[in-house]
Design a protein around this motif. Structure first.
Motif, PDB file in Angstrom:
ATOM      1  N   MET A  80      -6.328 -18.261  11.926  1.00  0.00           N
ATOM      2  CA  MET A  80      -7.127 -17.036  11.973  1.00  0.00           C
ATOM      3  C   MET A  80      -6.848 -16.305  13.274  1.00  0.00           C
ATOM      4  O   MET A  80      -7.668 -16.285  14.202  1.00  0.00           O
ATOM      5  N   ASP A  81      -5.699 -15.689  13.365  1.00  0.00           N
ATOM      6  CA  ASP A  81      -5.283 -15.013  14.591  1.00  0.00           C
ATOM      7  C   ASP A  81      -6.205 -13.859  14.967  1.00  0.00           C
ATOM      8  O   ASP A  81      -6.339 -13.511  16.139  1.00  0.00           O
ATOM      9  N   ALA A  82      -6.821 -13.244  13.980  1.00  0.00           N
ATOM     10  CA  ALA A  82      -7.722 -12.123  14.249  1.00  0.00           C
ATOM     11  C   ALA A  82      -9.187 -12.544  14.212  1.00  0.00           C
ATOM     12  O   ALA A  82     -10.080 -11.706  14.251  1.00  0.00           O
ATOM     13  N   GLY A  83      -9.439 -13.842  14.154  1.00  0.00           N
ATOM     14  CA  GLY A  83     -10.810 -14.330  14.070  1.00  0.00           C
ATOM     15  C   GLY A  83     -11.291 -14.413  12.631  1.00  0.00           C
ATOM     16  O   GLY A  83     -10.562 -14.090  11.688  1.00  0.00           O
ATOM     17  N   GLY A  84     -12.544 -14.841  12.453  1.00  0.00           N
ATOM     18  CA  GLY A  84     -13.077 -14.993  11.103  1.00  0.00           C
ATOM     19  C   GLY A  84     -14.573 -15.218  11.121  1.00  0.00           C
ATOM     20  O   GLY A  84     -15.245 -14.924  12.104  1.00  0.00           O
ATOM     21  N   ARG A  85     -15.093 -15.762  10.017  1.00  0.00           N
ATOM     22  CA  ARG A  85     -16.523 -15.969   9.879  1.00  0.00           C
ATOM     23  C   ARG A  85     -16.854 -17.405   9.513  1.00  0.00           C
ATOM     24  O   ARG A  85     -16.040 -18.114   8.918  1.00  0.00           O
ATOM     25  N   VAL A  86     -18.077 -17.796   9.874  1.00  0.00           N
ATOM     26  CA  VAL A  86     -18.648 -19.077   9.470  1.00  0.00           C
ATOM     27  C   VAL A  86     -20.041 -18.792   8.922  1.00  0.00           C
ATOM     28  O   VAL A  86     -20.865 -18.188   9.607  1.00  0.00           O
ATOM     29  N   TRP A  87     -20.289 -19.199   7.675  1.00  0.00           N
ATOM     30  CA  TRP A  87     -21.636 -19.070   7.110  1.00  0.00           C
ATOM     31  C   TRP A  87     -22.387 -20.376   7.353  1.00  0.00           C
ATOM     32  O   TRP A  87     -21.809 -21.469   7.269  1.00  0.00           O
ATOM     33  N   ARG A  88     -23.701 -20.254   7.624  1.00  0.00           N
ATOM     34  CA  ARG A  88     -24.488 -21.430   7.985  1.00  0.00           C
ATOM     35  C   ARG A  88     -25.570 -21.697   6.938  1.00  0.00           C
ATOM     36  O   ARG A  88     -26.429 -20.848   6.688  1.00  0.00           O
ATOM     37  N   ALA A  89     -25.516 -22.871   6.329  1.00  0.00           N
ATOM     38  CA  ALA A  89     -26.505 -23.257   5.320  1.00  0.00           C
ATOM     39  C   ALA A  89     -27.587 -24.105   5.986  1.00  0.00           C
ATOM     40  O   ALA A  89     -27.281 -25.030   6.742  1.00  0.00           O
ATOM     41  N   ARG A  90     -28.841 -23.777   5.673  1.00  0.00           N
ATOM     42  CA  ARG A  90     -29.975 -24.513   6.232  1.00  0.00           C
ATOM     43  C   ARG A  90     -30.976 -24.809   5.117  1.00  0.00           C
ATOM     44  O   ARG A  90     -31.052 -24.082   4.125  1.00  0.00           O
ATOM     45  N   LYS A  91     -31.776 -25.848   5.330  1.00  0.00           N
ATOM     46  CA  LYS A  91     -32.863 -26.156   4.402  1.00  0.00           C
ATOM     47  C   LYS A  91     -34.091 -26.481   5.225  1.00  0.00           C
ATOM     48  O   LYS A  91     -34.041 -27.352   6.101  1.00  0.00           O
ATOM     49  N   ALA A  92     -35.181 -25.764   4.964  1.00  0.00           N
ATOM     50  CA  ALA A  92     -36.415 -25.902   5.745  1.00  0.00           C
ATOM     51  C   ALA A  92     -36.123 -25.714   7.227  1.00  0.00           C
ATOM     52  O   ALA A  92     -36.725 -26.369   8.080  1.00  0.00           O
ATOM     53  N   GLY A  93     -35.162 -24.841   7.528  1.00  0.00           N
ATOM     54  CA  GLY A  93     -34.815 -24.542   8.907  1.00  0.00           C
ATOM     55  C   GLY A  93     -33.853 -25.514   9.559  1.00  0.00           C
ATOM     56  O   GLY A  93     -33.388 -25.278  10.677  1.00  0.00           O
ATOM     57  N   GLU A  94     -33.516 -26.597   8.867  1.00  0.00           N
ATOM     58  CA  GLU A  94     -32.616 -27.607   9.436  1.00  0.00           C
ATOM     59  C   GLU A  94     -31.175 -27.378   8.993  1.00  0.00           C
ATOM     60  O   GLU A  94     -30.925 -27.004   7.842  1.00  0.00           O
ATOM     61  N   PRO A  95     -30.202 -27.599   9.890  1.00  0.00           N
ATOM     62  CA  PRO A  95     -28.795 -27.406   9.539  1.00  0.00           C
ATOM     63  C   PRO A  95     -28.357 -28.307   8.384  1.00  0.00           C
ATOM     64  O   PRO A  95     -28.714 -29.488   8.342  1.00  0.00           O
ATOM     65  N   VAL A  96     -27.629 -27.722   7.449  1.00  0.00           N
ATOM     66  CA  VAL A  96     -27.117 -28.477   6.305  1.00  0.00           C
ATOM     67  C   VAL A  96     -25.591 -28.527   6.321  1.00  0.00           C
ATOM     68  O   VAL A  96     -24.988 -29.597   6.253  1.00  0.00           O
ATOM     69  N   ALA A  97     -24.965 -27.349   6.396  1.00  0.00           N
ATOM     70  CA  ALA A  97     -23.504 -27.298   6.328  1.00  0.00           C
ATOM     71  C   ALA A  97     -22.993 -25.965   6.853  1.00  0.00           C
ATOM     72  O   ALA A  97     -23.735 -24.993   6.972  1.00  0.00           O
ATOM     73  N   LEU A  98     -21.707 -25.942   7.160  1.00  0.00           N
ATOM     74  CA  LEU A  98     -21.007 -24.730   7.562  1.00  0.00           C
ATOM     75  C   LEU A  98     -19.916 -24.443   6.541  1.00  0.00           C
ATOM     76  O   LEU A  98     -19.290 -25.361   6.013  1.00  0.00           O
ATOM     77  N   ILE A  99     -19.707 -23.164   6.274  1.00  0.00           N
ATOM     78  CA  ILE A  99     -18.579 -22.750   5.434  1.00  0.00           C
ATOM     79  C   ILE A  99     -17.707 -21.849   6.293  1.00  0.00           C
ATOM     80  O   ILE A  99     -18.141 -20.788   6.746  1.00  0.00           O
TER      81      ILE A  99
END
Length: 224
Positions: A80-99
């Motif tokens: 990702m030479d120009a950068g990119g995105r990460v989506w953040r999944a949470r449940k009840a406010g707690e971290p679950v996973a990153l995409i």
């Protein structure tokens, strides 16, 4: 003189008509865009959610996934030479996973874009190819929609793999001494996706805390 005057008037009148036509057409196009923009945006978001749902089951989180994202700067280590995105999944406010968005620059026909979902514990939830130009009927099996093995698509083998338990050198195909399968006659495509998936998973897992802590819509600092 009279003929020249008449010609001038005709030219001015024609120019005025063309100007009015152009202004009216521009106004119509702008109005149409304003009317259709919500539908276009809704369609775009729907397509994004379908893609993200392929790598992370919707029931595993309860936040607004498309709104909870972080951008990162240039990250050539994951293509990702120009950068990119990460989506953040949470449940009840707690971290679950990153995409995370990633890419392979060494596909048979060039760049292969992908998204990789990584659970909080470093376990992969799924990998999907988002763009490629691999040979139809040969290397395009990296895309499950084009994989003839609908019962066991090639890319499904990454689900459940843990980046920390698979040595970095083993994040490649078995032909190269790695841990992952490939299809005969199309090793290059599989090798590129496998290595890119491993690099992207490691990138996300190693920055898990920082990515979850960053403000939504913000930019992560050093990614080198």
């Amino acid at each position: 003189m009279s003929g020249r005057y008449t010609a001038t008037r005709t030219s001015l009148r024609t120019g005025g008509i063309m100007l009015l036509f152009t202004l009216a057409f521009t106004a119509l196009m702008a109005s149409t865009f304003q009317v259709t923009r919500p539908a276009i945006e809704a369609s775009r978001q729907e397509a994004q959610m379908r893609l993200l749902a392929e790598v992370l089951p919707p029931g595993s989180y309860d936040n607004a996934l498309l709104d909870d994202y972080v951008r990162f700067g240039p990250a050539p280590q994951i293509g990702m030479d120009a950068g990119g995105r990460v989506w953040r999944a949470r449940k009840a406010g707690e971290p679950v996973a990153l995409i995370i968005e990633g890419a392979a620059s060494d596909g048979y026909a060039g760049r292969i874009g992908l998204v990789v979902a990584v659970h909080r514990d470093g376990r992969l939830s799924g990998v999907r190819v988002t763009e490629h130009k691999e040979t139809p009927g040969l290397g395009d099996y990296i895309d499950p929609r084009k994989d003839r093995r609908k019962d066991a698509p090639w890319i499904a083998q990454f689900t459940g793999a843990t980046w920390a338990e698979v040595d970095t050198a083993a994040w490649t195909v078995r032909k190269d001494g790695g841990s992952f399968d490939y299809r005969a006659g199309a090793t290059i495509s599989a090798r590129a996706v496998t290595r890119a998936a491993g690099r992207s998973a490691a990138f996300a897992a190693q920055r898990m805390d920082a990515l979850f802590a960053a403000p939504a819509g913000g930019l992560l600092g050093d990614t080198q």
